[in-house]
Write a protein that holds these residues in place. Structure first.
Motif, mmCIF file in Angstrom:
data_model
loop_
_atom_site.group_PDB
_atom_site.id
_atom_site.type_symbol
_atom_site.label_atom_id
_atom_site.label_comp_id
_atom_site.label_asym_id
_atom_site.label_seq_id
_atom_site.Cartn_x
_atom_site.Cartn_y
_atom_site.Cartn_z
ATOM 1 N N LEU A 205 -6.957 -17.330 11.750
ATOM 2 C CA LEU A 205 -8.372 -17.570 11.480
ATOM 3 C C LEU A 205 -9.244 -17.147 12.662
ATOM 4 N N ILE A 206 -8.818 -17.503 13.861
ATOM 5 C CA ILE A 206 -9.580 -17.106 15.056
ATOM 6 C C ILE A 206 -9.561 -15.591 15.220
ATOM 7 N N ALA A 207 -8.414 -14.982 14.961
ATOM 8 C CA ALA A 207 -8.312 -13.529 15.075
ATOM 9 C C ALA A 207 -9.223 -12.842 14.066
ATOM 10 N N PHE A 208 -9.318 -13.399 12.877
ATOM 11 C CA PHE A 208 -10.220 -12.836 11.854
ATOM 12 C C PHE A 208 -11.670 -12.851 12.339
ATOM 13 N N ILE A 209 -12.093 -13.969 12.906
ATOM 14 C CA ILE A 209 -13.475 -14.087 13.393
ATOM 15 C C ILE A 209 -13.740 -13.107 14.534
ATOM 16 N N PHE A 210 -12.816 -13.042 15.477
ATOM 17 C CA PHE A 210 -12.994 -12.156 16.629
ATOM 18 C C PHE A 210 -12.956 -10.686 16.212
ATOM 19 N N ALA A 211 -12.092 -10.354 15.258
ATOM 20 C CA ALA A 211 -12.013 -8.962 14.798
ATOM 21 C C ALA A 211 -13.322 -8.543 14.146
ATOM 22 N N CYS A 212 -13.925 -9.438 13.380
ATOM 23 C CA CYS A 212 -15.223 -9.137 12.767
ATOM 24 C C CYS A 212 -16.285 -8.908 13.844
ATOM 25 N N CYS A 213 -16.247 -9.716 14.898
ATOM 26 C CA CYS A 213 -17.211 -9.558 15.997
ATOM 27 C C CYS A 213 -17.045 -8.215 16.687
ATOM 28 N N ILE A 214 -15.782 -7.832 16.958
ATOM 29 C CA ILE A 214 -15.522 -6.557 17.639
ATOM 30 C C ILE A 214 -15.951 -5.390 16.758
ATOM 31 N N ALA A 215 -15.603 -5.456 15.460
ATOM 32 C CA ALA A 215 -15.978 -4.374 14.547
ATOM 33 C C ALA A 215 -17.488 -4.241 14.458
ATOM 34 N N ASN A 216 -18.179 -5.352 14.385
ATOM 35 C CA ASN A 216 -19.645 -5.329 14.314
ATOM 36 C C ASN A 216 -20.258 -4.777 15.596
ATOM 37 N N GLN A 217 -19.703 -5.155 16.748
ATOM 38 C CA GLN A 217 -20.203 -4.649 18.027
ATOM 39 C C GLN A 217 -19.984 -3.149 18.146
ATOM 40 N N ALA A 218 -18.804 -2.682 17.744
ATOM 41 C CA ALA A 218 -18.514 -1.247 17.818
ATOM 42 C C ALA A 218 -19.419 -0.460 16.873
ATOM 43 N N ARG A 219 -19.682 -1.020 15.695
ATOM 44 C CA ARG A 219 -20.568 -0.351 14.736
ATOM 45 C C ARG A 219 -21.997 -0.264 15.276
ATOM 46 N N ASN A 220 -22.474 -1.321 15.875
ATOM 47 C CA ASN A 220 -23.821 -1.317 16.445
ATOM 48 C C ASN A 220 -23.949 -0.328 17.591
#
Length: 229
Positions: A205-220
């Protein structure tokens, strides 16, 4: 990528390493249970009995593979990899919780199935004695309830160990019965599987949240780079 996002990236990497370890532990536990079932594949209850350890092994393998992909995605800061990884981690989290709940609900029926297998092995000891030998040598036990089950029979060598060349009532009289020994083994390790499953689910669950954050940061960052160019 800013300092906060970099920290999240490395935390995600560490969590994936933990998931890798937990996946390996699940594989080892499931394999250990299956190996101790021995060669009893012609019993009617074996499929039901093996379903839990097989499920644990499969989930452990999936966790191992996907966690490895997650490590690669986090280090490379790849949006596609991290988003794909986060989706799989969410699915795994749900499956993991279902498995934990299933093991908890079916605990007693699973333990009762273990007793039935030992009972059937005992009933077939004259025709297929190697079944009881598997239990007796593998779990350091003797007889269904105890060595007294062999009062009117010759005590098999397996009651004294896999490498024993002979055995007697006196040598095996302190050995526990295989029903008790097998049930204790399974009961103890089911608890380990449950707690391991909860730990893995939390990491997922924590990995899912962090992965979404990283993907969003890289996209931005890519959008900002394209805007300024």
């Amino acid at each position: 990528m800013d300092c906060g996002a970099s920290i999240v990236k490395y935390i995600l990497f560490i969590f994936n390493m933990l998931a890798l370890v937990c996946g390996i532990l699940l594989i080892v536990f499931g394999s250990l249970v299956l190996s101790n079932l021995g060669d009893i594949r012609d019993f009617a209850d074996t499929f039901e009995t093996s379903s839990i350890p097989i499920s644990i092994i499969v989930i452990g393998c999936i966790i191992f593979i996907i966690s490895f992909v997650g490590c690669c995605g986090a280090i490379r800061e790849d949006t596609c990899l991290t988003m794909t990884y986060s989706i799989f981690m969410l699915i795994l989290f749900v499956l993991q919780m279902i498995m934990v709940v299933y093991i908890w609900i079916e605990r007693e029926s699973f333990l009762n199935a273990m007793n039935k297998i030992v009972d059937k092995a005992w009933e077939q000891r004259h025709d297929k004695g190697h079944y009881m030998d598997v239990f007796q040598s593998g779990f350091n036990c003797c007889g269904r309830v105890g060595v007294q089950d062999y009062t009117k029979e010759i005590v098999p060598n397996s009651c004294c160990g896999a490498s024993a060349t002979s055995c007697s009532y006196e040598l095996a009289r302190n050995k526990p019965g295989c029903s008790q020994q097998f049930r204790t083994f399974i009961s103890t390790n089911i608890a380990i599987a449950q707690y391991a499953g909860l730990v893995v689910a939390g990491v997922e669950l924590i990995a899912f949240i962090f992965a979404c954050c990283i993907a969003n940061q890289a996209r931005n960052e890519r959008r900002r780079a394209a805007y300024y160019t």
